[in-house]
Design a protein around this motif. Structure first.
Motif, PDB file in Angstrom:
ATOM      1  N   VAL A   3      10.543   6.867   0.947  1.00 47.32           N
ATOM      2  CA  VAL A   3      11.793   6.302   0.441  1.00 47.32           C
ATOM      3  C   VAL A   3      12.102   4.986   1.159  1.00 47.32           C
ATOM      4  O   VAL A   3      12.495   3.997   0.534  1.00 47.32           O
ATOM      5  CB  VAL A   3      12.959   7.298   0.625  1.00 47.32           C
ATOM      6  CG1 VAL A   3      14.291   6.635   0.290  1.00 47.32           C
ATOM      7  CG2 VAL A   3      12.745   8.519  -0.255  1.00 47.32           C
TER       8      VAL A   3
ATOM      9  N   PHE B 298       7.997  10.883  -7.202  1.00 45.39           N
ATOM     10  CA  PHE B 298       9.074   9.907  -7.069  1.00 45.39           C
ATOM     11  C   PHE B 298       9.303   9.164  -8.401  1.00 45.39           C
ATOM     12  O   PHE B 298       8.342   8.953  -9.158  1.00 45.39           O
ATOM     13  CB  PHE B 298       8.746   8.855  -6.002  1.00 45.39           C
ATOM     14  CG  PHE B 298       8.800   9.379  -4.592  1.00 45.39           C
ATOM     15  CD1 PHE B 298       9.974   9.307  -3.855  1.00 45.39           C
ATOM     16  CD2 PHE B 298       7.674   9.940  -4.007  1.00 45.39           C
ATOM     17  CE1 PHE B 298      10.025   9.789  -2.553  1.00 45.39           C
ATOM     18  CE2 PHE B 298       7.718  10.432  -2.713  1.00 45.39           C
ATOM     19  CZ  PHE B 298       8.893  10.361  -1.978  1.00 45.39           C
TER      20      PHE B 298
ATOM     21  N   ILE C 238      16.221   5.673  -6.583  1.00 45.46           N
ATOM     22  CA  ILE C 238      15.087   6.486  -6.153  1.00 45.46           C
ATOM     23  C   ILE C 238      15.425   7.978  -6.264  1.00 45.46           C
ATOM     24  O   ILE C 238      16.411   8.445  -5.720  1.00 45.46           O
ATOM     25  CB  ILE C 238      14.696   6.143  -4.702  1.00 45.46           C
ATOM     26  CG1 ILE C 238      14.319   4.657  -4.595  1.00 45.46           C
ATOM     27  CG2 ILE C 238      13.539   7.019  -4.236  1.00 45.46           C
ATOM     28  CD1 ILE C 238      14.147   4.183  -3.164  1.00 45.46           C
TER      29      ILE C 238
END
Length: 257
Positions: free
Chosen positions: A227, A251, A238
């Motif tokens: 991240v 993701f 995200i």
């Protein structure tokens, strides 16, 4: 202690590429494929990149979910043998894609082979970008420069608002767990012996990958660090989840409008 630069990289080799052509038959991969596709926002006429495409399972899924209405899908992989897989893929898809599905041989560790910025509506990648590799001669160690370069390059080629969906393995993934869950697929396989051969080959290469990751060559990173790198590259919105028998993070993020 400094890492020793290995002479062998199996990824570009045909034998390694072909071993992973059969991974779509494994139940954990089917779960990951389903979870990835369910997160894709695909619209008619768009241009998508399948990064580290292998035999093209995500390309196939993109084509099917769009009902053949995408403008183009480009598959890119370091193994030239996957060009043959894409030839067969084009011949089997409905509706027939013609020149709207293409393959490019390229090692994304060195950057992406697309000169034009803002040229893709979406980028998808399955268990691939973690293998971006860069070795620092000054320190004698592997580093994450190539991993970060891949993220920066994806951001560059995405159009504003474009989507990036990708999966990476968790730290110290349990290939034994993946293999154990894959045993159930044996009973449904059309060619059981071939199924077991493919599963064994992937398990064998998995051992090599895990050793190289421990040396820093490949990158099975903790979720917060991924991240952090996405934010540093400029991505927003995200989202993340677990898949692949719990051995992968999935993701989804976007390039700002």
């Amino acid at each position: 202690m400094s890492a020793t630069l290995p002479a062998v990289n199996y990824w570009p080799q045909s034998s390694c590429a072909k071993a992973f052509w059969g991974q779509h038959e494994l139940p954990p991969y089917q779960q990951l494929l389903h979870d990835t596709v369910s997160w894709l926002d695909v619209q008619p006429g768009q241009r998508w990149l399948d990064l580290g495409c292998g035999g093209g399972q995500l390309t196939r899924a993109l084509w099917r979910v769009s009902e053949g209405e995408l403008g183009e899908i480009v598959g890119s992989d370091c193994a030239a043998a996957n060009a043959h897989a894409y030839e067969k893929l084009r011949a089997r898809l409905e509706p027939v894609p013609g020149d709207r599905i293409n393959f490019v041989t390229s090692n994304f560790s060195d950057g992406l082979p697309f000169a034009e910025d803002d040229s893709f509506d979406g980028v998808v990648s399955g268990l691939a970008i973690q293998y971006a590799e860069s070795f620092c001669a000054e320190t004698g160690r592997w580093d994450t420069a190539a991993y970060e370069r891949v993220l920066a390059e994806v951001w560059r080629v995405l159009k504003p608002g474009g989507q990036f969906a990708f999966s990476v393995n968790i730290p110290e993934p349990s290939w034994v767990k993946v293999a154990a869950l894959s045993v159930f697929g044996f009973f449904a396989a059309r060619r059981p012996v071939r199924y077991l051969q493919k599963a064994y080959a992937m398990w064998r290469y998995g051992g090599w990958l895990k050793v190289q990751a421990r040396q820093g060559r490949f990158h099975y990173l903790p979720r917060p660090l991924v991240v952090q790198k996405l934010l540093a590259a400029g991505f927003v919105q995200i989202e993340r989840r677990r898949s692949f028998a719990g051995q992968a993070y999935l993701f989804r993020c976007r390039k700002p409008e």
